[in-house]
Design an enzyme around this catalytic site. Structure first.
Site, PDB file in Angstrom:
ATOM      1  N   GLU A  94       0.831  -1.198   0.000  1.00 37.65           N
ATOM      2  CA  GLU A  94       0.000   0.000   0.000  1.00 37.65           C
ATOM      3  C   GLU A  94       0.868   1.251   0.000  1.00 37.65           C
ATOM      4  O   GLU A  94       1.960   1.264   0.562  1.00 37.65           O
ATOM      5  CB  GLU A  94      -0.918  -0.017   1.232  1.00 37.65           C
ATOM      6  CG  GLU A  94      -1.930  -1.150   1.118  1.00 37.65           C
ATOM      7  CD  GLU A  94      -2.863  -1.302   2.314  1.00 37.65           C
ATOM      8  OE1 GLU A  94      -3.935  -1.891   2.133  1.00 37.65           O
ATOM      9  OE2 GLU A  94      -2.529  -0.850   3.416  1.00 37.65           O
ATOM     10  N   CYS A 107       3.608   8.553   0.797  1.00 37.96           N
ATOM     11  CA  CYS A 107       4.170   7.645   1.789  1.00 37.96           C
ATOM     12  C   CYS A 107       4.255   6.283   1.095  1.00 37.96           C
ATOM     13  O   CYS A 107       3.231   5.721   0.711  1.00 37.96           O
ATOM     14  CB  CYS A 107       3.253   7.593   3.007  1.00 37.96           C
ATOM     15  SG  CYS A 107       3.784   6.385   4.227  1.00 37.96           S
ATOM     16  N   CYS A 114       6.867  -6.833   6.673  1.00 41.67           N
ATOM     17  CA  CYS A 114       8.017  -6.166   7.293  1.00 41.67           C
ATOM     18  C   CYS A 114       8.870  -7.189   8.024  1.00 41.67           C
ATOM     19  O   CYS A 114       8.353  -8.164   8.570  1.00 41.67           O
ATOM     20  CB  CYS A 114       7.552  -5.095   8.269  1.00 41.67           C
ATOM     21  SG  CYS A 114       8.935  -4.118   8.904  1.00 41.67           S
ATOM     22  N   CYS A 118       7.338  -4.421  15.322  1.00 43.77           N
ATOM     23  CA  CYS A 118       6.833  -3.378  16.215  1.00 43.77           C
ATOM     24  C   CYS A 118       5.419  -3.756  16.672  1.00 43.77           C
ATOM     25  O   CYS A 118       4.556  -4.037  15.837  1.00 43.77           O
ATOM     26  CB  CYS A 118       6.809  -2.037  15.497  1.00 43.77           C
ATOM     27  SG  CYS A 118       8.434  -1.604  14.850  1.00 43.77           S
ATOM     28  N   CYS A 121       2.100  -1.962  15.308  1.00 43.05           N
ATOM     29  CA  CYS A 121       1.968  -1.743  13.866  1.00 43.05           C
ATOM     30  C   CYS A 121       1.227  -2.875  13.173  1.00 43.05           C
ATOM     31  O   CYS A 121       1.530  -4.051  13.393  1.00 43.05           O
ATOM     32  CB  CYS A 121       3.368  -1.584  13.275  1.00 43.05           C
ATOM     33  SG  CYS A 121       3.378  -1.546  11.496  1.00 43.05           S
ATOM     34  N   CYS A 339      -0.837   6.209   9.955  1.00 43.98           N
ATOM     35  CA  CYS A 339       0.413   5.597  10.396  1.00 43.98           C
ATOM     36  C   CYS A 339       0.174   4.290  11.142  1.00 43.98           C
ATOM     37  O   CYS A 339      -0.660   4.238  12.036  1.00 43.98           O
ATOM     38  CB  CYS A 339       1.146   6.543  11.327  1.00 43.98           C
ATOM     39  SG  CYS A 339       2.066   7.735  10.420  1.00 43.98           S
TER      40      CYS A 339
END
Ligand code: SF4
Length: 347
Positions: A94, A107, A114, A118, A121, A339
């Protein structure tokens, strides 16, 4: 057996020139193809109309162009645009267009999923499937640039690498993509308008400094206390803040470029005085600014946005030592584009 064709955009201009020479053609032909691929954004060899049919056939026989496809595009009430981008192998990442009154920011993602973990997230819940190729990163930017022109009547003004993935875990491809974005043959954008945001891998930050990159650096800090940071970003236990600090000092010595710290304040996690004091201390090591980012809960778990009072306490303490602080309100919440929310929900 059919040989898998190579993505032509993995070739440098010199390699393209060499390809044509080895096929008995002129090196100049490589320049023409390079221009079609990067400046004109051709999606097929058929589009390369100033090449002979025979040359196009040679390209067709040897290569493919693995361009991305924007599968779905959602527009938020606040004007934020989120693209679900399908890659040639069917995977989806995305990217987001964030408009403000004066500029538009892209962004972009650097990995599918990933490598890191985290806890706050949504992307971390997808395992890392692969790194994005330079052209796949570049294409996300081109798609958003087009949307910026279409919806906001001006070209894209800034880029942040804050989408899916840890950009420094895909170091070479991210740097190659930025090279194309900034090159006159690509978008010709100033590197000062590009920010790479890392979770803070000391060795790679030093490498960026050694490579004399010209773009800006942001670090997702979230806590300046090792034990707290390890709760938020478990992998950070491998990179103590002392090492991060040394790497950032090294970065600043070499680049003279201020660091931006990205920092979310969560209720009961880092909204106490000890956390504020630790950040104030950390900010004194290297010239920096701090972005306090509004959080978008991804579930009902332990990560919830802190109170306005806690955020105000951070602002007062940081301003008292002369650090510029910005509070970044989240954009695109209604389309899960904010975010920490990028997670291919609709893929
Ligand atoms: S915040 Fe960034 S580095 Fe951390 S898991 Fe999410 S995408 Fe990866």
């Amino acid at each position: 057996m059919e040989i898998e064709k190579k993505d032509i955009r993995a070739l440098s201009k010199d390699e393209l020139r060499a390809f044509f020479v080895s096929n008995g053609d002129k090196a100049f032909r490589g320049n023409q193809v390079y221009e079609w691929l990067w400046t004109k954004g051709a999606h097929s060899f058929e589009d390369m109309t100033n090449l002979s049919k025979a040359t196009r056939m040679v390209l067709e026989t040897n290569f493919v162009i693995n361009h991305i496809k924007v599968d779905t595009m959602q527009r938020s009430e606040d004007g934020t645009v989120k693209n679900a981008v399908r890659l040639h192998d069917g995977l989806v990442v995305e990217s987001v267009l964030i408009p403000t009154e004066t500029r538009t920011t892209a962004c972009v993602s650097s990995q599918v999923g990933c490598s890191l973990d985290c806890n706050f997230c949504a992307t971390a819940r997808l395992k890392r499937m692969r790194n994005l190729e330079p052209a796949e990163i570049y294409d996300q930017v081109i798609a958003i640039d087009k949307e910026s022109r279409l919806y906001y009547n001006h070209p894209l003004s800034n880029i942040v690498f804050m989408g899916m993935g840890e950009p420094l875990m895909n170091y070479n491809n991210v740097l190659k993509a930025i090279e194309m974005i900034t090159s006159p043959e690509g978008l010709g954008m100033s590197p000062k308008r590009i920010m790479v945001s890392t979770s803070g891998i000391p060795k790679m930050i030093k490498k960026l400094a050694d490579d004399e990159v010209k773009f800006k650096l942001a670090v997702s800090l979230h806590s300046a206390i090792d034990s707290v940071r390890a709760k938020i970003m478990p992998f950070s236990a491998n990179f103590p803040l002392k090492e991060l600090r040394e790497a950032l000092e090294y970065w600043y010595r070499k680049t003279k470029s201020k660091i931006s710290y990205e920092y979310v304040v969560w209720k009961g996690i880092n909204d106490d005085k000890a956390s504020i004091d630790a950040l104030v201390k950390f900010c004194k090591y290297v010239p920096c600014k701090v972005n306090l980012i509004e959080y978008n809960p991804i579930d009902d778990g332990e990560f919830q946005q802190a109170s306005e009072e806690a955020i105000a306490a951070y602002i007062i303490a940081l301003q008292a030592i002369g650090v510029v602080v910005k509070v970044r309100r989240s954009r695109g919440k209604d389309i899960d584009a904010a975010c920490g929310q990028l997670a291919n929900k609709d893929a």
